[in-house]
Scaffold this active site. Structure first.
Site, PDB file in Angstrom:
ATOM      1  N   ALA A   1       5.467   6.991 -11.634  1.00  0.00           N
ATOM      2  CA  ALA A   1       4.481   7.238 -10.986  1.00  0.00           C
ATOM      3  C   ALA A   1       4.041   7.052  -9.182  1.00  0.00           C
ATOM      4  O   ALA A   1       3.888   7.136  -9.079  1.00  0.00           O
ATOM      5  CB  ALA A   1       5.041   5.361 -11.391  1.00  0.00           C
TER       6      ALA A   1
ATOM      7  N   GLY B   1       0.879   8.520  -7.840  1.00  0.00           N
ATOM      8  CA  GLY B   1       0.055   8.329  -7.406  1.00  0.00           C
ATOM      9  C   GLY B   1       0.302   6.608  -6.699  1.00  0.00           C
ATOM     10  O   GLY B   1      -0.757   6.474  -6.239  1.00  0.00           O
ATOM     11  N   HIS B   2       1.559   6.179  -6.521  1.00  0.00           N
ATOM     12  CA  HIS B   2       1.494   4.812  -6.160  1.00  0.00           C
ATOM     13  C   HIS B   2       3.418   4.906  -5.382  1.00  0.00           C
ATOM     14  O   HIS B   2       3.596   4.515  -5.646  1.00  0.00           O
ATOM     15  CB  HIS B   2       2.316   4.409  -7.185  1.00  0.00           C
ATOM     16  CG  HIS B   2       1.894   2.858  -6.872  1.00  0.00           C
ATOM     17  ND1 HIS B   2       2.589   1.864  -6.724  1.00  0.00           N
ATOM     18  CD2 HIS B   2       1.588   1.903  -7.352  1.00  0.00           C
ATOM     19  CE1 HIS B   2       2.691   0.692  -6.583  1.00  0.00           C
ATOM     20  NE2 HIS B   2       1.142   0.677  -7.112  1.00  0.00           N
ATOM     21  N   PHE B   3       2.928   5.092  -3.855  1.00  0.00           N
ATOM     22  CA  PHE B   3       2.028   5.669  -3.490  1.00  0.00           C
ATOM     23  C   PHE B   3       1.880   7.339  -2.958  1.00  0.00           C
ATOM     24  O   PHE B   3       3.761   7.080  -2.478  1.00  0.00           O
ATOM     25  CB  PHE B   3       1.242   5.299  -2.064  1.00  0.00           C
ATOM     26  CG  PHE B   3       0.671   3.793  -2.778  1.00  0.00           C
ATOM     27  CD1 PHE B   3      -0.336   4.146  -2.988  1.00  0.00           C
ATOM     28  CD2 PHE B   3       1.365   2.912  -2.537  1.00  0.00           C
ATOM     29  CE1 PHE B   3      -1.215   2.203  -3.576  1.00  0.00           C
ATOM     30  CE2 PHE B   3       1.353   1.735  -2.782  1.00  0.00           C
ATOM     31  CZ  PHE B   3      -0.193   1.199  -3.375  1.00  0.00           C
TER      32      PHE B   3
ATOM     33  N   VAL C   1       6.077   3.281  -3.901  1.00  0.00           N
ATOM     34  CA  VAL C   1       6.463   2.578  -4.342  1.00  0.00           C
ATOM     35  C   VAL C   1       6.431   1.575  -5.230  1.00  0.00           C
ATOM     36  O   VAL C   1       5.286   2.097  -6.239  1.00  0.00           O
ATOM     37  CB  VAL C   1       6.090   1.225  -3.255  1.00  0.00           C
ATOM     38  CG1 VAL C   1       6.017  -1.041  -4.195  1.00  0.00           C
ATOM     39  CG2 VAL C   1       5.527   0.630  -1.857  1.00  0.00           C
TER      40      VAL C   1
END
Length: 151
Positions: free
Chosen positions: A52, A55-57, A62
């Site tokens: 994750a 892309g987050h972030f 996070v």
């Protein structure tokens, strides 16, 4: 007074036999202190290598709140399945509801999240749990989740 412990430590190998989830969607590493009152604590070690975080972030990773809710649901699933014995033992858990969800603080790489789950109701194959996601003794998220245990 807390109820007696039924299963002290459920390791990853037992979780893999209990839940159908696999990488990258298995979001708990172990479950401990499953008690007779259908409560327990799931553990997730969050690392920078989580898919994750791509892309987050990318510049400020996070851990997504929705993945914490899924971790709560997976913990509840392990508690439910391992608490039912004999011929009633379910083979699947279907996540059905999320209520009263709140995110209080970001979870970052290096954090260990504990999912403190406790059953708040049960009717036939339906179970409801309240969960608190805790990092370093502080609640970072909370929710009530519902699931159906089935074969």
């Amino acid at each position: 007074m807390e109820s007696p412990i039924r299963f002290e430590n459920v390791d990853i190998n037992t979780i893999l036999k209990t839940l159908p989830h696999r990488f990258p969607f298995l979001l708990i590493d172990r479950v401990r202190n499953i008690r007779e009152d259908y409560s327990g604590i799931g553990v997730k070690n969050v690392t920078f290598n989580e898919p994750a975080f791509q892309g987050h972030f990318p510049d400020r990773p996070v851990f997504p709140g929705v993945l914490m809710i899924e971790g709560m649901a997976q913990t509840a699933g392990v508690i439910g399945i391992m608490s039912v014995s004999g011929t009633e033992k379910p083979r699947a858990v279907y996540f059905l509801t999320i209520d009263k969800c709140k995110f209080r603080k970001p979870v970052l790489p290096g954090d260990t999240v504990e999912y403190h789950m406790k059953s708040i109701g049960r009717r036939k194959t339906m179970w409801w749990f309240h969960g608190d996601a805790v990092v370093d003794g502080k609640t970072v998220a909370e929710a009530d989740v519902g699931a159906m245990l089935t074969d």
